[in-house]
Design an enzyme around this catalytic site. Sequence first.
Site, PDB file in Angstrom:
ATOM      1  N   THR A 200       0.839  -1.200   0.000  1.00 30.04           N
ATOM      2  CA  THR A 200       0.000   0.000   0.000  1.00 30.04           C
ATOM      3  C   THR A 200       0.872   1.248   0.000  1.00 30.04           C
ATOM      4  O   THR A 200       0.574   2.238  -0.678  1.00 30.04           O
ATOM      5  CB  THR A 200      -0.939   0.012   1.221  1.00 30.04           C
ATOM      6  OG1 THR A 200      -1.731  -1.179   1.208  1.00 30.04           O
ATOM      7  CG2 THR A 200      -1.854   1.223   1.195  1.00 30.04           C
TER       8      THR A 200
ATOM      9  N   ARG B 291      -1.510 -12.293   9.808  1.00 33.93           N
ATOM     10  CA  ARG B 291      -2.196 -11.173  10.475  1.00 33.93           C
ATOM     11  C   ARG B 291      -1.481 -10.818  11.776  1.00 33.93           C
ATOM     12  O   ARG B 291      -1.695  -9.731  12.329  1.00 33.93           O
ATOM     13  CB  ARG B 291      -3.653 -11.535  10.818  1.00 33.93           C
ATOM     14  CG  ARG B 291      -4.599 -11.876   9.674  1.00 33.93           C
ATOM     15  CD  ARG B 291      -4.546 -10.884   8.543  1.00 33.93           C
ATOM     16  NE  ARG B 291      -3.591 -11.314   7.527  1.00 33.93           N
ATOM     17  CZ  ARG B 291      -3.076 -10.521   6.602  1.00 33.93           C
ATOM     18  NH1 ARG B 291      -3.410  -9.252   6.551  1.00 33.93           N
ATOM     19  NH2 ARG B 291      -2.215 -10.985   5.716  1.00 33.93           N
TER      20      ARG B 291
END
Length: 710
Positions: free
Chosen positions: A32, A597
Amino acid sequence: MIFSSLSKEQLEAVESTEGYVRVLASAGSGKTRALTYRYVYLVNELGLSTENIACITFTNKAAGEMKKRIRSMIGDHDTGYICTFHGMGVKILREEIHYIGWPSRFRILDEEDQESILKRVYKTLNITKNEITFKKAKNIITRKKDIHPLGYVSLLQKGSAHSIYSTEENNLETQIFYEYLKEQKKEFCLDFDDLVCIPLAIFHVHKDIEQKWAKRFLYVMVDEFQDVSATNYALCEALSGYHKNLFVVGDPDQLIYEWRGARMIYFMDFDKTHPNTKTIFMNTNYRSAEGVIKAANSLIAYNRNRIPKEMVSTKPSKLLATYYHGKSGNDEADFVSEAIQILNEKGVSYSDIAILYRAHYVSREFEQSLLRNKVPYFIHSGVPFYQRKEIKDILSYMRLVDSDSNIDFERAVQNPKRGIGEKKLQYLSTYAEENGLSLYEALKKCASQTLFEKTGAADFISLIEDAKRSTSGISLSDFVNMLFSFSGLEDELRQTGDDERLDNIASLKASIQELEDNSSEEITLKDYLDEISIYTSADIVTKKEAVNLMTIHAAKGLEYPYVFVVGMNEGIFPSSRVTKIEQVEEERRLAYVAFTRAKEKLFITESEGNKENMTFRYPSRFIFNVSLKNVSSVIELSADLIDHAQSYIKNKECEEVQGKFLFKLDDKVNHKVFGDGVVVSLEPDGMLLIKFDRFEDPRKVQQYSVRLLD
């Protein structure tokens, strides 16, 4: 210079602007960040207008966060073409839908709206949900649109596509499909399938329009490219078809949506289908500690359909992932609860902890244990934010003010109740159809009739007319406050005393205010409804001081310092529904997503017991993939349990590959060089393992090299 903070690989991705570029970005590698800075580089360093850059993401949340970061670096520029695939489709259709004879103010259906239309369809066809469920009907409609996209768009346009479907049997499924399209056309409503299919259909027929959009975007960037479907891919190709500057970033190891149309081959073969593709690897993980990465790397290495790569952690740690084997489901759940309490006593916030599972049903024992131990928790499931009743109620007023939508009229006029029930709505529906009016226009004509004398029809009309006059005179946030108050929705909610629903409305208002604060231009009602119409999940999240419980699919894109991946048993994870190698590999990718995660510490748990079919519950093959040497075991597995588990898993793996073989276990075969032998294993790579009479050890051979003995 802002780009000095980027890693070598990130900077290479940012500065590789021309032609086809594929970035294989491992979990936590800063993709990102690379996408954001590449956009900024194009604007600040190359001097491009934001109107000439398309940046397509998969969630509105991701698009919103990217816009916020970018605007902080490039200033007050329009970033409207940072959007989802559906968002891009809406922007194209607002300009081009007239090519199929529709108005630009079409209505976008959410799932509940689709069911409202299906109720009408079922009434017309005189059928019930017992014959075909709404879920099955929606799948039928999606499938038929995928098979003949040009045909169904032509049908929406002017009813000229019937011949394309005429070869099909005129069965109930086809009748539902036709009636659904009729209802769509009647109210100019589009569902999510249409938002990409119709632009592609317009492009197919009107090549000049396709060229117009392709020329507009000098650069096209696509996030999470491993998740693109056939229609997503076609839209990417169309938009980048003129300048041929297509930048795709993703991680095939995180493809977990094949069941809803994602196709890995587009990413895997990108360099074969696009000439002179530059491939960049971003394998440095900035998120997770070394112990987490070690477990994830060793797990995913067992997948064969992948591009080989290995993550490297920037967080050295001697702590391995913790593995716990429970004697029962309650034992496993209590271990998790106690471990969470210990973490909390050490200063870890409950909200920094997540419990992830393969399916919702797994959560029951963990919820019970957390309750017993007074550990606060929050389940990320249930109704998505924009599908909650109170949110849909206020949105129905906003849409009715904007477009006289029949679907929204039916909802708004009955919330709160105004004495206009089913009988009066049926009267209005008949009147509207006979006179070519919307339901709202019909009410305006009929409000003075005796039937509506003792209803709130007059006040309702006055409210909507006042709201229509106000849309251009006040800010959107003030407009929503006015509607919420004057509609009676606020009084109704306050009388119920439901604080959570009031909090949801407050969150909606805050999101509108934030949208206004971050926009360089006035946000109109139309602008907002366009944006809100393609929100599909809980894009506004309420922070709670509680342990987070969710499925792994829901956790995609999230991260937590401490993660417990629970229920790691054969038949649970991987699921008992898995019957093919390809499905096992997707399940393994799902486990990989779950592991990655975790930022600081990963816990993997499973337990003994019996499944519903009363077979014994064995540890998942994924635990053995990780290898017990790469985890810190709280309880050592017995040698017998390991042997039995691995034998059970081996048999399951043979069943999963069985369909790929012309042979089965124990078949007697002959090889022209090695002679006679017996098939002892069907290997996942498509090879046979054969114990030949002349050799002491089995040998792997290709199927075509042996023949079956009679």
